[in-house]
Design a protein around this motif. Sequence first.
Motif, PDB file in Angstrom:
ATOM      1  N   UNK A 233     -45.274  47.445  17.307  1.00  0.00           N
ATOM      2  CA  UNK A 233     -43.911  47.688  17.773  1.00  0.00           C
ATOM      3  C   UNK A 233     -43.010  48.144  16.625  1.00  0.00           C
ATOM      4  N   UNK A 234     -43.204  47.556  15.446  1.00  0.00           N
ATOM      5  CA  UNK A 234     -42.403  47.983  14.294  1.00  0.00           C
ATOM      6  C   UNK A 234     -42.670  49.454  13.978  1.00  0.00           C
ATOM      7  N   UNK A 235     -43.938  49.865  14.048  1.00  0.00           N
ATOM      8  CA  UNK A 235     -44.289  51.263  13.770  1.00  0.00           C
ATOM      9  C   UNK A 235     -43.734  52.197  14.836  1.00  0.00           C
ATOM     10  N   UNK A 236     -43.873  51.812  16.093  1.00  0.00           N
ATOM     11  CA  UNK A 236     -43.431  52.669  17.190  1.00  0.00           C
ATOM     12  C   UNK A 236     -41.911  52.780  17.257  1.00  0.00           C
ATOM     13  N   UNK A 237     -41.214  51.866  16.588  1.00  0.00           N
ATOM     14  CA  UNK A 237     -39.746  51.928  16.592  1.00  0.00           C
ATOM     15  C   UNK A 237     -39.233  53.215  15.958  1.00  0.00           C
ATOM     16  N   UNK A 238     -40.031  53.800  15.055  1.00  0.00           N
ATOM     17  CA  UNK A 238     -39.639  55.075  14.456  1.00  0.00           C
ATOM     18  C   UNK A 238     -39.532  56.183  15.504  1.00  0.00           C
ATOM     19  N   UNK A 239     -40.187  55.978  16.658  1.00  0.00           N
ATOM     20  CA  UNK A 239     -40.178  57.009  17.699  1.00  0.00           C
ATOM     21  C   UNK A 239     -38.858  57.065  18.460  1.00  0.00           C
ATOM     22  N   UNK A 240     -37.969  56.104  18.247  1.00  0.00           N
ATOM     23  CA  UNK A 240     -36.722  56.084  19.014  1.00  0.00           C
ATOM     24  C   UNK A 240     -35.922  57.374  18.874  1.00  0.00           C
ATOM     25  N   UNK A 241     -35.597  57.837  17.647  1.00  0.00           N
ATOM     26  CA  UNK A 241     -34.849  59.095  17.555  1.00  0.00           C
ATOM     27  C   UNK A 241     -35.643  60.289  18.053  1.00  0.00           C
ATOM     28  N   UNK A 242     -36.983  60.227  17.929  1.00  0.00           N
ATOM     29  CA  UNK A 242     -37.812  61.315  18.456  1.00  0.00           C
ATOM     30  C   UNK A 242     -37.692  61.379  19.978  1.00  0.00           C
ATOM     31  N   UNK A 243     -37.866  60.238  20.638  1.00  0.00           N
ATOM     32  CA  UNK A 243     -37.744  60.198  22.096  1.00  0.00           C
ATOM     33  C   UNK A 243     -36.341  60.601  22.536  1.00  0.00           C
ATOM     34  N   UNK A 244     -35.348  60.195  21.750  1.00  0.00           N
ATOM     35  CA  UNK A 244     -33.970  60.574  22.064  1.00  0.00           C
ATOM     36  C   UNK A 244     -33.812  62.087  22.029  1.00  0.00           C
ATOM     37  N   UNK A 245     -34.422  62.731  21.017  1.00  0.00           N
ATOM     38  CA  UNK A 245     -34.363  64.191  20.919  1.00  0.00           C
ATOM     39  C   UNK A 245     -35.032  64.851  22.120  1.00  0.00           C
ATOM     40  N   UNK A 246     -36.182  64.299  22.529  1.00  0.00           N
ATOM     41  CA  UNK A 246     -36.904  64.852  23.679  1.00  0.00           C
ATOM     42  C   UNK A 246     -36.072  64.703  24.957  1.00  0.00           C
ATOM     43  N   UNK A 247     -35.445  63.541  25.119  1.00  0.00           N
ATOM     44  CA  UNK A 247     -34.600  63.321  26.301  1.00  0.00           C
ATOM     45  C   UNK A 247     -33.456  64.328  26.343  1.00  0.00           C
ATOM     46  N   UNK A 248     -32.837  64.570  25.189  1.00  0.00           N
ATOM     47  CA  UNK A 248     -31.728  65.524  25.133  1.00  0.00           C
ATOM     48  C   UNK A 248     -32.203  66.949  25.419  1.00  0.00           C
ATOM     49  N   UNK A 249     -33.431  67.270  24.996  1.00  0.00           N
ATOM     50  CA  UNK A 249     -33.993  68.591  25.304  1.00  0.00           C
ATOM     51  C   UNK A 249     -34.233  68.720  26.803  1.00  0.00           C
ATOM     52  N   UNK A 250     -34.834  67.679  27.404  1.00  0.00           N
ATOM     53  CA  UNK A 250     -35.120  67.714  28.836  1.00  0.00           C
ATOM     54  C   UNK A 250     -33.842  67.766  29.669  1.00  0.00           C
ATOM     55  N   UNK A 251     -32.775  67.150  29.136  1.00  0.00           N
ATOM     56  CA  UNK A 251     -31.504  67.160  29.847  1.00  0.00           C
ATOM     57  C   UNK A 251     -30.724  68.454  29.630  1.00  0.00           C
ATOM     58  N   UNK A 252     -31.260  69.336  28.776  1.00  0.00           N
ATOM     59  CA  UNK A 252     -30.595  70.611  28.521  1.00  0.00           C
ATOM     60  C   UNK A 252     -29.457  70.531  27.530  1.00  0.00           C
ATOM     61  N   UNK A 253     -29.353  69.400  26.818  1.00  0.00           N
ATOM     62  CA  UNK A 253     -28.273  69.227  25.847  1.00  0.00           C
ATOM     63  C   UNK A 253     -28.643  69.881  24.514  1.00  0.00           C
ATOM     64  N   UNK A 254     -29.884  69.717  24.087  1.00  0.00           N
ATOM     65  CA  UNK A 254     -30.372  70.297  22.838  1.00  0.00           C
ATOM     66  C   UNK A 254     -31.533  71.249  23.100  1.00  0.00           C
ATOM     67  N   UNK A 255     -31.846  72.073  22.110  1.00  0.00           N
ATOM     68  CA  UNK A 255     -32.998  72.959  22.191  1.00  0.00           C
ATOM     69  C   UNK A 255     -34.180  72.333  21.450  1.00  0.00           C
ATOM     70  N   UNK A 256     -35.387  72.715  21.879  1.00  0.00           N
ATOM     71  CA  UNK A 256     -36.588  72.237  21.196  1.00  0.00           C
ATOM     72  C   UNK A 256     -36.672  72.841  19.802  1.00  0.00           C
TER      73      UNK A 256
END
Length: 291
Positions: A233-256
């Motif tokens: 879980x400590x290691x996977x916590x680094x994925x939070x900003x990554x997942x956030x970026x993906x969510x924003x891309x899927x929502x059309x807020x940011x580009x890939x």
Amino acid sequence: MATLQGVMAISLWSLLALLGALTTAIPAFQLLFICFSISALLMFTGRALRKRPLLSRPALSPSQWLVGITGLFGFHWCYFAALKRAPALEVSLIVYLWPLLLSLLVAGSGRRHLAALGGLLGFGGVAMLIAPSGETVLNSRTLVGYGLASCCALLWAGYSWHLSRSRGKVEDIGWVSLAVALLSLLVHLATERGHWSFSALEGLGALLLGLGPVGGAFYLWDRGLKQGNRPLLASLSFATPLLSSVVLVLAGVNDWRLATGVALVLIMLGAGVANFKPRLPAAVKEGDVSG
């Protein structure tokens, strides 16, 4: 199951940027009051469904109260204060040192070198996503902001480590949330101008924040660290900003961006390294037993 709940908490935290964009007109501590009130309400709702007394005395020791309130309220206070003094990208990068610190704290004595290497790889992935522009001018105000961001990392790593060693009940988060909500209300009344005429979208955003990343996720994180695979879980916590970026891309807020893909590779590689367990040959194992 507990590890999965911890992963669910990380997933909910990845929605923070998207939901936060719906509530930008609500002052920070007013929003915290709303979110932590919803978090406390989750505990009371659970008690009502189980037909338990709503206001029975919480079984929290003074140290648990102190760590809980310092972790939840102190983290957010330092974060908001840091954002007023330093650029958001640099603040976010420093704050995300906490998974590295937590990896070192929860690793066994013989595995800290792997935890450190895996954590550095994961942090490298975060840096790819939110690297500073290099245009920031260092001055006393900016340095204070960086110091506050460092406090965020220390507070959340320490709070999470305490959870991993605590035997308290998961619902105790509800009582701590109630205390944090009251503190947030006091700070809001003392320092902010209220915004209570919500639009439907703002109200929905605040509700979802309280049910998810700034409320419900804390219960899941509590269970995950107490009963799940803490190093993973400590290691996977680094994925939070990554997942956030993906969510924003899927929502059309940011580009890939290419950096998103590179970050994914580094974070997953870091998680693999930090949790690598070499297999000992059978002969070695038998030799250990016979010896």
